[in-house]
Enzyme design. Structure first.
Site, PDB file in Angstrom:
ATOM      1  N   PRO A  13     -22.776  11.504  -1.627  1.00 30.67           N
ATOM      2  CA  PRO A  13     -21.365  11.218  -1.901  1.00 30.67           C
ATOM      3  C   PRO A  13     -21.225  10.642  -3.305  1.00 30.67           C
ATOM      4  CG  PRO A  13     -22.308   9.527  -0.467  1.00 30.67           C
ATOM      5  CD  PRO A  13     -23.360  10.583  -0.632  1.00 30.67           C
ATOM      6  N   MET A  14     -20.311  11.218  -4.101  1.00 31.49           N
ATOM      7  CA  MET A  14     -20.124  10.771  -5.486  1.00 31.49           C
ATOM      8  C   MET A  14     -18.638  10.672  -5.787  1.00 31.49           C
ATOM      9  SD  MET A  14     -23.136  12.971  -7.408  1.00 31.49           S
ATOM     10  CE  MET A  14     -22.968  14.444  -6.371  1.00 31.49           C
ATOM     11  N   CYS A  96     -22.254   1.130  -2.806  1.00 31.87           N
ATOM     12  CA  CYS A  96     -21.457   1.267  -4.016  1.00 31.87           C
ATOM     13  C   CYS A  96     -21.231  -0.100  -4.661  1.00 31.87           C
ATOM     14  CB  CYS A  96     -20.113   1.912  -3.692  1.00 31.87           C
ATOM     15  SG  CYS A  96     -19.046   2.120  -5.138  1.00 31.87           S
ATOM     16  N   LYS A 135     -25.590   4.371   4.458  1.00 30.67           N
ATOM     17  CA  LYS A 135     -26.233   4.598   3.165  1.00 30.67           C
ATOM     18  C   LYS A 135     -26.211   3.275   2.411  1.00 30.67           C
ATOM     19  CE  LYS A 135     -26.456   7.692  -0.827  1.00 30.67           C
ATOM     20  NZ  LYS A 135     -26.237   6.792  -1.980  1.00 30.67           N
ATOM     21  N   HIS A 167     -30.653   4.515  -1.164  1.00 26.50           N
ATOM     22  CA  HIS A 167     -30.740   4.692  -2.611  1.00 26.50           C
ATOM     23  C   HIS A 167     -31.788   3.696  -3.089  1.00 26.50           C
ATOM     24  CE1 HIS A 167     -28.480   5.164  -6.708  1.00 26.50           C
ATOM     25  NE2 HIS A 167     -29.774   5.021  -6.879  1.00 26.50           N
ATOM     26  N   ASN A 207     -32.776   8.624  -1.499  1.00 27.17           N
ATOM     27  CA  ASN A 207     -31.832   9.004  -2.554  1.00 27.17           C
ATOM     28  C   ASN A 207     -32.175   8.210  -3.812  1.00 27.17           C
ATOM     29  OD1 ASN A 207     -28.562   7.943  -3.406  1.00 27.17           O
ATOM     30  ND2 ASN A 207     -29.330   9.985  -3.837  1.00 27.17           N
ATOM     31  N   GLY A 209     -32.507   9.178  -8.324  1.00 28.44           N
ATOM     32  CA  GLY A 209     -33.381   9.719  -9.350  1.00 28.44           C
ATOM     33  C   GLY A 209     -33.988  11.071  -9.052  1.00 28.44           C
ATOM     34  N   GLY A 229     -28.013  13.639  -6.030  1.00 33.82           N
ATOM     35  CA  GLY A 229     -26.684  13.312  -6.511  1.00 33.82           C
ATOM     36  C   GLY A 229     -26.347  14.042  -7.790  1.00 33.82           C
TER      37      GLY A 229
END
Length: 332
Positions: A13-14, A96, A135, A167, A207, A209, A229
């Protein structure tokens, strides 16, 4: 625990990127990938324009809705609404680091409150029958990543989630922008590997890199799934390698002609519904990264798709400037 989708690869998700138009393109290139929405705040789902926020094309399945928030009751209701819209998974954002999430005390801020994370996930899980996932980061600010990640993961397991996506960087809530938080904190894949080793029965995905599908696939000996991503967004054609590198299918050249035809048709439907051509083409800029003519492709879409009167045929005009490396691709 809800059974998880048979997922090995996902597109992350971005915010501002993985909207419905982007996801349609990604699905066209990677039929087996799990796709994610941008993060949608629970309050927006409860009080906003749901069709605009949550609508998607059926071709996007399997598709996960990522929700931001920290109120268990609101998150449960938002998850229920998401399930009713047809999403295959509901995901809680605990990673986030933007100013927006900090002001609302959710996102990466929740890494400091594993008990609250557990309550949020429990409420969401009880509200829906589709998988609920989380996440997260490996920690924030001065936290020691080992106890920080373990505490959130244990709370998620106790809540009955189906998957934990990590992440593999810390988030710094002060001093770094969201963009810098995706690049500056060092990657720590070993921390995620150790989490998976400690929780052998839990789906743990990695997630952070992962610039190419090939690089992502190399981690699948240590974790259950991988999530790309920016690499997927900036070079979407690489997603065509998911079938061969992740799922072991015979490699096939991309039928770019068919992709272009499909995107022209999709853009036409989007514009007929009141959208703009640039809503679609902005996600296609990187489609021919590394190919002769890619610069001209980017130039045409960037400069002319925003002009009044631009039509979906502009996509074909731009494609005519691309000189594909493979004869099979050129003939497609």
């Amino acid at each position: 625990m809800r059974p998880y989708l048979p997922i090995r690869f996902a597109v992350a998700p971005m915010i501002d990127w993985t909207d419905r138009n982007c996801r349609y393109l990604h699905r066209r290139l990677a039929p087996h990938a799990l796709l994610y929405t941008e993060m949608v705040v629970a309050d927006a789902i409860l009080h906003g324009d749901r069709d605009r926020l949550l609508g998607f094309d059926p071709a996007e399945h399997p598709l996960a809705l990522q929700i931001g928030g920290s109120d268990p009751g609101k998150l449960a209701e938002a998850a229920r609404i998401g399930e009713a819209f047809g999403y295959d998974e509901i995901n809680l954002n605990v990673g986030c680091p933007s100013d927006r999430v900090q002001s609302g005390a959710f996102g990466a801020c929740l890494m400091r409150e594993p008990a609250l994370v557990g309550r949020c996930l429990s409420a969401m899980r009880e509200a829906v029958s589709v998988p609920v996932t989380v996440k997260c980061r490996i920690g924030v600010d001065e936290q020691d990543p080992k106890p920080a990640l373990d505490a959130v993961a244990d709370a998620a397991v106790d809540a009955g989630v189906s998957a934990i996506w990590v992440h593999a960087r810390k988030a710094w809530l002060q001093g770094l922008s969201p963009k810098e938080n995706r690049e500056i904190p060092p990657l720590d894949y070993d921390r995620v590997y150790r989490l998976k080793a400690r929780l052998p029965g839990m789906f743990v995905g990695l997630n952070g890199g992962l610039a190419t599908v090939e690089a992502a696939a190399a981690h699948l000996t240590r974790v259950d799934g991988v999530m790309m991503g920016r690499g997927a967004y900036q070079n979407p054609s690489d997603l065509a390698h998911v079938a061969s590198l992740i799922h072991g299918e015979p490699p096939e050249p991309i039928d770019y002609g068919a992709v272009i035809d499909d995107m022209v048709s999709y853009a036409g439907r989007h514009m007929a519904a009141g959208g703009r051509l640039s809503n679609v083409t902005r996600h296609m800029i990187g489609l021919f990264t590394g190919q002769p003519g890619a610069r001209r492709w980017r130039q045409i879409l960037s400069e002319r798709a925003v002009r009044p009167g631009a039509t979906p045929e502009l996509i074909r005009e731009a494609f005519a400037e691309v000189r594909l490396d493979s004869p099979a691709e050129a003939a497609a």
